[in-house]
Design a protein around this motif. Structure first.
Motif, PDB file in Angstrom:
ATOM      1  N   LEU A  24       0.742  -1.246   0.026  1.00 44.15           N
ATOM      2  CA  LEU A  24      -0.029  -0.046   0.210  1.00 44.15           C
ATOM      3  C   LEU A  24       0.961   1.289  -0.119  1.00 44.15           C
ATOM      4  CD1 LEU A  24      -2.976   1.075   0.148  1.00 44.15           C
ATOM      5  CD2 LEU A  24      -2.669   0.919   2.742  1.00 44.15           C
ATOM      6  N   CYS A  25       1.770   1.195   0.902  1.00 43.81           N
ATOM      7  CA  CYS A  25       3.048   2.186   0.857  1.00 43.81           C
ATOM      8  C   CYS A  25       3.592   2.605  -0.276  1.00 43.81           C
ATOM      9  CB  CYS A  25       3.981   2.101   1.827  1.00 43.81           C
ATOM     10  SG  CYS A  25       3.360   2.411   3.501  1.00 43.81           S
ATOM     11  N   CYS A  26       3.837   1.417  -1.316  1.00 48.60           N
ATOM     12  CA  CYS A  26       4.543   1.488  -2.334  1.00 48.60           C
ATOM     13  C   CYS A  26       3.755   1.966  -3.491  1.00 48.60           C
ATOM     14  CB  CYS A  26       5.126   0.290  -2.938  1.00 48.60           C
ATOM     15  SG  CYS A  26       6.597  -0.268  -2.018  1.00 48.60           S
ATOM     16  N   ILE A  27       2.305   1.661  -3.620  1.00 48.92           N
ATOM     17  CA  ILE A  27       1.506   2.097  -4.728  1.00 48.92           C
ATOM     18  C   ILE A  27       1.055   3.662  -4.236  1.00 48.92           C
ATOM     19  CG2 ILE A  27      -1.130   1.967  -5.293  1.00 48.92           C
ATOM     20  CD1 ILE A  27      -0.851  -1.035  -4.711  1.00 48.92           C
ATOM     21  N   THR A  28       1.012   3.956  -3.118  1.00 46.22           N
ATOM     22  CA  THR A  28       0.723   5.534  -2.572  1.00 46.22           C
ATOM     23  C   THR A  28       1.856   6.170  -3.061  1.00 46.22           C
ATOM     24  OG1 THR A  28      -0.700   4.845  -0.788  1.00 46.22           O
ATOM     25  CG2 THR A  28       0.113   6.933  -0.778  1.00 46.22           C
ATOM     26  N   ALA A  29       3.105   5.967  -2.724  1.00 43.29           N
ATOM     27  CA  ALA A  29       4.399   6.668  -3.498  1.00 43.29           C
ATOM     28  C   ALA A  29       4.460   6.825  -4.865  1.00 43.29           C
ATOM     29  CB  ALA A  29       5.672   5.864  -2.871  1.00 43.29           C
ATOM     30  N   VAL A  30       4.033   5.851  -5.690  1.00 45.11           N
ATOM     31  CA  VAL A  30       4.084   5.761  -7.197  1.00 45.11           C
ATOM     32  C   VAL A  30       2.910   6.474  -7.624  1.00 45.11           C
ATOM     33  CG1 VAL A  30       3.343   4.305  -9.166  1.00 45.11           C
ATOM     34  CG2 VAL A  30       5.117   3.597  -7.344  1.00 45.11           C
ATOM     35  N   ILE A  31       1.787   6.813  -7.104  1.00 40.05           N
ATOM     36  CA  ILE A  31       0.614   7.528  -7.301  1.00 40.05           C
ATOM     37  C   ILE A  31       1.040   9.065  -7.140  1.00 40.05           C
ATOM     38  CG2 ILE A  31      -1.887   8.418  -6.648  1.00 40.05           C
ATOM     39  CD1 ILE A  31      -2.430   5.388  -6.518  1.00 40.05           C
ATOM     40  N   CYS A  32       1.740   9.504  -5.891  1.00 39.10           N
ATOM     41  CA  CYS A  32       2.090  10.677  -5.867  1.00 39.10           C
ATOM     42  C   CYS A  32       3.083  11.197  -6.483  1.00 39.10           C
ATOM     43  CB  CYS A  32       2.525  10.841  -4.117  1.00 39.10           C
ATOM     44  SG  CYS A  32       1.378  10.598  -2.767  1.00 39.10           S
ATOM     45  N   LEU A  33       4.078  10.113  -7.002  1.00 37.19           N
ATOM     46  CA  LEU A  33       5.313  10.779  -7.776  1.00 37.19           C
ATOM     47  C   LEU A  33       4.623  11.053  -9.294  1.00 37.19           C
ATOM     48  CD1 LEU A  33       7.963   8.516  -6.784  1.00 37.19           C
ATOM     49  CD2 LEU A  33       8.115  10.955  -6.469  1.00 37.19           C
ATOM     50  N   CYS A  34       3.718  10.217  -9.617  1.00 37.81           N
ATOM     51  CA  CYS A  34       3.333  10.116 -10.946  1.00 37.81           C
ATOM     52  C   CYS A  34       2.470  11.722 -11.018  1.00 37.81           C
ATOM     53  CB  CYS A  34       2.215   9.238 -11.416  1.00 37.81           C
ATOM     54  SG  CYS A  34       3.243   7.711 -11.886  1.00 37.81           S
ATOM     55  N   ARG A  35       1.559  12.112 -10.080  1.00 38.04           N
ATOM     56  CA  ARG A  35       0.866  13.352  -9.999  1.00 38.04           C
ATOM     57  C   ARG A  35       1.776  14.434  -9.945  1.00 38.04           C
ATOM     58  NH1 ARG A  35      -4.320  12.443  -6.101  1.00 38.04           N
ATOM     59  NH2 ARG A  35      -5.647  11.072  -7.464  1.00 38.04           N
ATOM     60  N   LYS A  36       3.032  14.381  -9.225  1.00 35.47           N
ATOM     61  CA  LYS A  36       3.740  15.450  -9.059  1.00 35.47           C
ATOM     62  C   LYS A  36       4.549  15.718 -10.281  1.00 35.47           C
ATOM     63  CE  LYS A  36       7.701  16.878  -6.310  1.00 35.47           C
ATOM     64  NZ  LYS A  36       8.710  16.669  -5.442  1.00 35.47           N
ATOM     65  N   TYR A  37       5.181  14.621 -10.968  1.00 36.06           N
ATOM     66  CA  TYR A  37       5.976  14.943 -12.283  1.00 36.06           C
ATOM     67  C   TYR A  37       4.802  15.226 -13.345  1.00 36.06           C
ATOM     68  CZ  TYR A  37       9.935  13.835  -9.579  1.00 36.06           C
ATOM     69  OH  TYR A  37      11.102  13.752  -9.034  1.00 36.06           O
ATOM     70  N   GLY A  38       3.809  14.601 -13.200  1.00 41.02           N
ATOM     71  CA  GLY A  38       2.660  14.804 -14.354  1.00 41.02           C
ATOM     72  C   GLY A  38       2.237  16.116 -14.498  1.00 41.02           C
ATOM     73  N   THR A  39       2.029  16.788 -13.330  1.00 42.13           N
ATOM     74  CA  THR A  39       1.330  18.143 -13.261  1.00 42.13           C
ATOM     75  C   THR A  39       2.814  19.160 -13.457  1.00 42.13           C
ATOM     76  OG1 THR A  39       0.176  17.579 -11.352  1.00 42.13           O
ATOM     77  CG2 THR A  39       0.399  19.780 -11.752  1.00 42.13           C
ATOM     78  N   ARG A  40       4.037  18.648 -13.081  1.00 41.50           N
ATOM     79  CA  ARG A  40       5.026  19.733 -13.367  1.00 41.50           C
ATOM     80  C   ARG A  40       5.344  19.739 -14.915  1.00 41.50           C
ATOM     81  NH1 ARG A  40      10.280  18.783 -10.323  1.00 41.50           N
ATOM     82  NH2 ARG A  40       9.320  19.901  -8.750  1.00 41.50           N
ATOM     83  N   THR A  41       5.270  18.630 -15.841  1.00 43.48           N
ATOM     84  CA  THR A  41       5.456  18.567 -17.322  1.00 43.48           C
ATOM     85  C   THR A  41       4.270  19.437 -17.852  1.00 43.48           C
ATOM     86  OG1 THR A  41       4.417  16.593 -17.434  1.00 43.48           O
ATOM     87  CG2 THR A  41       6.751  16.814 -17.390  1.00 43.48           C
ATOM     88  N   GLU A  42       2.973  19.383 -17.483  1.00 44.70           N
ATOM     89  CA  GLU A  42       1.912  20.253 -17.813  1.00 44.70           C
ATOM     90  C   GLU A  42       2.167  21.740 -17.402  1.00 44.70           C
ATOM     91  OE1 GLU A  42      -1.826  18.891 -16.554  1.00 44.70           O
ATOM     92  OE2 GLU A  42      -1.532  16.826 -17.351  1.00 44.70           O
ATOM     93  N   ASN A  43       2.525  21.947 -16.508  1.00 43.48           N
ATOM     94  CA  ASN A  43       2.711  23.388 -16.070  1.00 43.48           C
ATOM     95  C   ASN A  43       4.139  23.915 -16.387  1.00 43.48           C
ATOM     96  OD1 ASN A  43      -0.080  23.455 -15.154  1.00 43.48           O
ATOM     97  ND2 ASN A  43       0.637  22.935 -12.874  1.00 43.48           N
ATOM     98  N   GLN A  44       5.009  23.323 -16.900  1.00 46.33           N
ATOM     99  CA  GLN A  44       6.416  23.763 -17.009  1.00 46.33           C
ATOM    100  C   GLN A  44       6.483  24.789 -18.023  1.00 46.33           C
ATOM    101  OE1 GLN A  44       8.940  20.638 -17.846  1.00 46.33           O
ATOM    102  NE2 GLN A  44      10.781  21.411 -17.093  1.00 46.33           N
ATOM    103  N   ASN A  45       5.913  24.602 -19.073  1.00 45.90           N
ATOM    104  CA  ASN A  45       5.824  25.600 -20.128  1.00 45.90           C
ATOM    105  C   ASN A  45       4.504  25.707 -20.447  1.00 45.90           C
ATOM    106  OD1 ASN A  45       6.231  27.307 -22.193  1.00 45.90           O
ATOM    107  ND2 ASN A  45       7.865  26.260 -23.159  1.00 45.90           N
ATOM    108  N   PRO A  46       3.688  26.790 -20.112  1.00 46.75           N
ATOM    109  CA  PRO A  46       2.273  26.769 -20.486  1.00 46.75           C
ATOM    110  C   PRO A  46       2.100  27.205 -21.939  1.00 46.75           C
ATOM    111  CG  PRO A  46       2.954  28.738 -18.981  1.00 46.75           C
ATOM    112  CD  PRO A  46       3.806  27.619 -19.199  1.00 46.75           C
ATOM    113  N   PHE A  47       3.048  27.861 -22.626  1.00 45.83           N
ATOM    114  CA  PHE A  47       2.806  28.333 -23.937  1.00 45.83           C
ATOM    115  C   PHE A  47       3.437  27.472 -25.093  1.00 45.83           C
ATOM    116  CE2 PHE A  47       3.684  32.259 -21.405  1.00 45.83           C
ATOM    117  CZ  PHE A  47       2.398  32.704 -21.456  1.00 45.83           C
ATOM    118  N   GLN A  48       4.109  26.370 -24.473  1.00 45.93           N
ATOM    119  CA  GLN A  48       4.364  25.345 -25.661  1.00 45.93           C
ATOM    120  C   GLN A  48       3.151  24.789 -26.492  1.00 45.93           C
ATOM    121  OE1 GLN A  48       6.586  22.221 -23.698  1.00 45.93           O
ATOM    122  NE2 GLN A  48       7.269  21.280 -25.503  1.00 45.93           N
TER     123      GLN A  48
END
Length: 181
Positions: free
Chosen positions: A116-140
């Motif tokens: 359960l801890c591993c799954i939670t960590a993977v979900i958090c990392l995916c959300r964190k890095y997934g959001t960062r790439t979307e917001n990294q360059n809004p004009f791209q």
């Protein structure tokens, strides 16, 4: 010896010319008068004398209070001989038996928690890095769509006037994106 074990103490005598055999332990006594074929005993039921060979004392299922000095005295024509034993009975330590089922019952919740801890960590990392790439360059995304639009216009052709107008509009949009005037 451990509690619950049995023990036999033996006087190791031939028994020839023996007139009396006496076993003692503290206030307990067993006496066997050979010629009279009589005996006396105040030992507990767990402590017995071999009915055939009176020189053997047997303790069945020894207990802690059976610890102590046991003495065997044999009287014969020449006098008497004495043998003493120091019997020590230890408390039996029971090793807890562990079965496969008890191990599974213990390990299963740990494994489930870890998973359960591993799954939670993977979900958090995916959300964190997934959001960062979307917001990294809004004009791209806007820039890519405008560039694609310009390429499509060039491929489709058109009049010079239309091309120039489209280029101007493209440059204006591009400048507004990068804040160049």
């Amino acid at each position: 010896m451990s509690e619950g074990d049995s023990v036999v103490l033996n006087c190791n005598t031939s028994g020839k010319n023996t007139t009396q055999i006496t076993w003692t332990k503290g206030r307990f006594k067993f006496a066997w008068a050979v010629q009279l074929q009589q005996n006396f005993s105040n030992f507990s039921d767990r402590v017995t004398i071999d009915p055939v060979n009176k020189t053997k004392l047997k303790i069945v299922s020894a207990q802690l209070d059976d610890s102590g000095l046991y003495t065997c005295e044999i009287t014969d024509n020449r006098g008497f001989n004495s043998i003493t034993w120091n019997l020590t009975v230890f408390k039996k330590v029971f090793k807890k038996e562990t079965s496969l089922l008890s191990n599974v019952v213990f390990i299963l919740p740990l494994a489930a928690g870890f998973l359960l801890c591993c799954i939670t960590a993977v979900i958090c990392l995916c959300r964190k890095y997934g959001t960062r790439t979307e917001n990294q360059n809004p004009f791209q995304d806007q820039f890519q769509s405008q560039t694609q639009e310009a390429v499509n216009m060039q491929l489709q052709g058109g009049t010079n006037h239309q091309r120039n107008k489209r280029r101007r509009e493209y440059m204006e949009r591009l400048n507004s994106i990068y804040d160049h005037s």
